[in-house]
Write a protein that holds these residues in place. Structure first.
Motif, short mmCIF file in Angstrom:
data_model
loop_
_atom_site.label_atom_id
_atom_site.label_comp_id
_atom_site.label_asym_id
_atom_site.label_seq_id
_atom_site.Cartn_x
_atom_site.Cartn_y
_atom_site.Cartn_z
N ARG A 109 -5.61 8.01 32.40
CA ARG A 109 -4.50 7.47 33.21
C ARG A 109 -3.27 7.26 32.34
N HIS A 110 -3.47 6.70 31.15
CA HIS A 110 -2.36 6.46 30.22
C HIS A 110 -1.67 7.77 29.85
N CYS A 111 -2.46 8.84 29.69
CA CYS A 111 -1.90 10.15 29.31
C CYS A 111 -1.41 10.95 30.51
N GLY A 112 -1.67 10.46 31.72
CA GLY A 112 -1.24 11.20 32.91
C GLY A 112 -2.07 12.44 33.18
N ASP A 113 -3.34 12.45 32.75
CA ASP A 113 -4.21 13.61 32.90
C ASP A 113 -5.07 13.45 34.16
N LEU A 114 -4.59 13.98 35.28
CA LEU A 114 -5.28 13.84 36.57
C LEU A 114 -6.67 14.45 36.55
N ASP A 115 -6.83 15.63 35.96
CA ASP A 115 -8.14 16.28 35.94
C ASP A 115 -9.16 15.45 35.18
N ALA A 116 -8.78 14.93 34.02
CA ALA A 116 -9.69 14.10 33.23
C ALA A 116 -10.01 12.81 33.98
N LEU A 117 -9.01 12.23 34.63
CA LEU A 117 -9.23 11.00 35.39
C LEU A 117 -10.17 11.26 36.57
N ALA A 118 -9.95 12.32 37.30
CA ALA A 118 -10.80 12.64 38.45
C ALA A 118 -12.24 12.91 38.04
N ARG A 119 -12.45 13.44 36.84
CA ARG A 119 -13.82 13.73 36.37
C ARG A 119 -14.66 12.46 36.19
N VAL A 120 -14.04 11.32 35.91
CA VAL A 120 -14.83 10.09 35.71
C VAL A 120 -15.17 9.41 37.03
N PHE A 121 -14.59 9.87 38.12
CA PHE A 121 -14.90 9.32 39.44
C PHE A 121 -15.93 10.19 40.14
N ALA A 122 -16.90 9.55 40.79
CA ALA A 122 -17.88 10.27 41.59
C ALA A 122 -17.18 10.89 42.80
N PRO A 123 -17.67 12.00 43.31
CA PRO A 123 -17.02 12.64 44.45
C PRO A 123 -16.91 11.73 45.68
N HIS A 124 -17.82 10.80 45.83
CA HIS A 124 -17.84 9.89 46.99
C HIS A 124 -17.19 8.53 46.69
N ALA A 125 -16.55 8.39 45.53
CA ALA A 125 -16.06 7.09 45.07
C ALA A 125 -15.05 6.46 46.02
N ARG A 126 -15.02 5.14 45.95
CA ARG A 126 -14.04 4.33 46.69
C ARG A 126 -13.03 3.82 45.67
N PHE A 127 -11.75 4.07 45.93
CA PHE A 127 -10.66 3.64 45.05
C PHE A 127 -9.72 2.78 45.88
N GLN A 128 -9.51 1.54 45.42
CA GLN A 128 -8.68 0.61 46.18
C GLN A 128 -7.76 -0.16 45.24
N THR A 129 -6.53 -0.39 45.70
CA THR A 129 -5.59 -1.21 44.94
C THR A 129 -5.07 -2.32 45.84
N ALA A 130 -4.79 -3.44 45.21
CA ALA A 130 -4.20 -4.59 45.90
C ALA A 130 -3.05 -5.07 45.05
N ALA A 183 -0.75 -1.77 47.81
CA ALA A 183 -2.08 -1.71 48.41
C ALA A 183 -2.39 -0.32 48.94
N ALA A 184 -3.60 0.15 48.62
CA ALA A 184 -4.05 1.46 49.07
C ALA A 184 -5.57 1.50 49.07
N LEU A 185 -6.12 2.36 49.89
CA LEU A 185 -7.57 2.57 49.94
C LEU A 185 -7.82 4.06 50.11
N ALA A 186 -8.71 4.59 49.28
CA ALA A 186 -9.10 5.99 49.38
C ALA A 186 -10.61 6.07 49.17
N VAL A 187 -11.28 6.85 50.00
CA VAL A 187 -12.71 7.04 49.87
C VAL A 187 -12.98 8.53 49.78
N GLY A 188 -13.62 8.93 48.70
CA GLY A 188 -13.92 10.34 48.47
C GLY A 188 -12.80 11.06 47.75
N ALA A 189 -13.19 12.12 47.06
CA ALA A 189 -12.24 12.86 46.22
C ALA A 189 -11.05 13.41 47.00
#
Length: 130
Positions: free
Chosen positions: A18-39, A47-53
């Motif tokens: 994330r610090h380096c702005g590397d989307l591919d490397a960041l996406a690799r550490v998340f499971a395909p079904h992951a839940r990502f949420q910000t508050a 605030a945002a919610l995303a479920v799945g790649a």
């Protein structure tokens, strides 16, 4: 079960990507079904919610494009089983407004099979006078 060391390594990889702005490397550490949420607070309504790649990858891409992470510092990382809480601080620069703010963040994370399957981020941007 993923070891404490493996979880810490996964988290550090995620923060570095994330610090380096590397989307591919960041996406690799998340499971395909992951839940990502910000508050966020009133000072930082992100605030945002995303479920799945298909949902979290565009959200992460937008965050990388819009917010440059500067002076990233992990203050503490607590790991208990497959769960972790990470308190970190950074200067974050908006690529839209060029404004830089100091921000405290707390991430609640769950890891499964070496990948993040749940990520909930809270942030609080300090006012200029603080």
């Amino acid at each position: 079960m993923t070891s404490r060391e493996d979880i810490e390594h996964t988290l550090r990889d995620a923060y570095m990507a994330r610090h380096c702005g590397d989307l591919d490397a960041l996406a690799r550490v998340f499971a395909p079904h992951a839940r990502f949420q910000t508050a966020g607070s009133d000072a930082s309504p992100v605030a945002a919610l995303a479920v799945g790649a298909e949902q979290y990858r565009p959200l992460l891409a937008g965050m990388i494009k819009t917010f440059e992470i500067l002076d990233h510092n992990i203050a503490s990382m607590l790991i208990d089983g497959a769960k972790a809480a990470v308190l970190w601080r950074a200067k974050i620069c908006s690529t839209v407004t060029s404004e830089t703010v100091e921000t405290d963040l707390c991430d609640l994370v769950e890891v499964e099979n070496g990948q993040i399957n749940s990520f909930f981020e809270f942030c609080d941007t300090r006012s200029q006078g603080a």
